[in-house]
Design an enzyme around this catalytic site. Structure first.
Site, PDB file in Angstrom:
ATOM      1  N   LYS A 163       0.834  -1.206   0.000  1.00 25.19           N
ATOM      2  CA  LYS A 163       0.000   0.000   0.000  1.00 25.19           C
ATOM      3  C   LYS A 163       0.866   1.252   0.000  1.00 25.19           C
ATOM      4  CE  LYS A 163      -1.953   1.809   3.655  1.00 25.19           C
ATOM      5  NZ  LYS A 163      -2.822   2.064   4.838  1.00 25.19           N
ATOM      6  N   ASP A 181      -6.664   1.428   0.937  1.00 22.44           N
ATOM      7  CA  ASP A 181      -6.739   1.675   2.373  1.00 22.44           C
ATOM      8  C   ASP A 181      -8.127   1.262   2.860  1.00 22.44           C
ATOM      9  OD1 ASP A 181      -8.488   3.664   1.581  1.00 22.44           O
ATOM     10  OD2 ASP A 181      -7.480   5.266   2.698  1.00 22.44           O
TER      11      ASP A 181
END
Length: 277
Positions: A163, A181
């Site tokens: 991420k 997220d």
């Protein structure tokens, strides 16, 4: 898959106000059920997802990374600090931090106690200090103090997972990436783009629906929408620009006045204007 939907962004935004009109509840129903939808083909899903992305582009024309940074290293540091912390709090913390630690060597040679004090407001500061010191040391040892710009290299660095790497690649190096997220995963599942829970699987599933060149901006638009309109507990369904394409329409208030009060952020007036409020 090549898809050429005929709808324009303007036409796509013309209908949400009507689509969001309250529907009469079934007698005795305790909760409004989400909108039923006929079985959707793969082509239909691709078209719907891309149409929703175009509408989000109109809704959030200035969508961007909300972490403040001026260099790739600053973005990497800010993203590491953002774990379990709001972007607002990180942005309050980083000006002094960046001034005191301007490069990889500064982090590599940091006094741990002093570094921890700088980043204490972001929470989990001991673990984050370990990551920042380790990041600085790895950059000095392997990359001449500079942040690499490939996924394979970034995810080998301390404190940087997939991420965080996508955030860095998309916003510091212009390499398209999908940042999954909490907001992103919640919304794309709510929209029926995927049922996957694992962030990497979500990333790949959404990447198959949306053109690669759109990935970074899509991430920002979805996150903006999740923070401002499509809230976890009470989404503002009644004033949502995506109402006509959302299979979960109705899990939040559909009354326009009630829903309008739930919209947050500096874009609130613009978002409400788009649905005729």
């Amino acid at each position: 898959m090549r898809v050429s939907p005929s709808e324009t962004a303007g036409n796509e935004l013309a209908a949400p106000a009507a689509a969001a009109a309250p529907r009469p509840a079934a007698a005795g129903a305790a909760k409004r059920k989400t909108r039923s939808r006929q079985a959707e083909t793969r082509l239909g899903l691709v078209r719907r997802a891309r149409r929703m992305n175009r509408v989000l582009a109109v809704a959030f024309p200035d969508a961007h990374c909300e972490l403040d940074f001026t260099t790739p290293l600053e973005l990497a540091v800010a993203t590491i600090l953002s774990a379990q912390c709001t972007d607002t709090r990180v942005n309050m913390t980083t000006p002094a931090l960046f001034a005191a630690y301007p490069d990889a060597r500064a982090y590599a040679e940091a006094n741990r106690a002093e570094l921890e004090e700088y980043i204490r407001p972001t929470g989990f500061y001991r673990n984050k200090a370990n990551s920042l010191i380790g990041l600085g040391q790895a950059l000095l040892a392997d990359y001449d103090g500079e942040l690499p710009h490939t996924m394979e290299e970034l995810v080998r660095l301390p404190g940087i997972g997939r991420k965080t790497a996508n955030v860095i690649l998309g916003n510091a190096f212009g390499v398209p990436g999908i940042t999954v997220d909490t907001h992103f995963g919640r919304l794309v599942r709510r929209w029926g783009w995927t049922t996957e829970e694992d962030p990497v699987k979500v990333e790949y599933a959404v990447g198959e629906l949306i053109e690669r060149k759109e990935w970074t901006l899509l991430s920002h638009r979805v996150i903006f929408h999740g923070r401002r309109v499509c809230h976890s507990r009470k989404p503002a369904c009644g004033v949502c620009v995506l109402a006509k394409d959302c299979p979960s329409y109705g899990i939040g208030p559909t009354d326009p006045d009630t829903a309008a009060a739930l919209v947050k952020g500096p874009e609130a007036e613009h978002l409400l204007e788009l649905v005729g409020r």
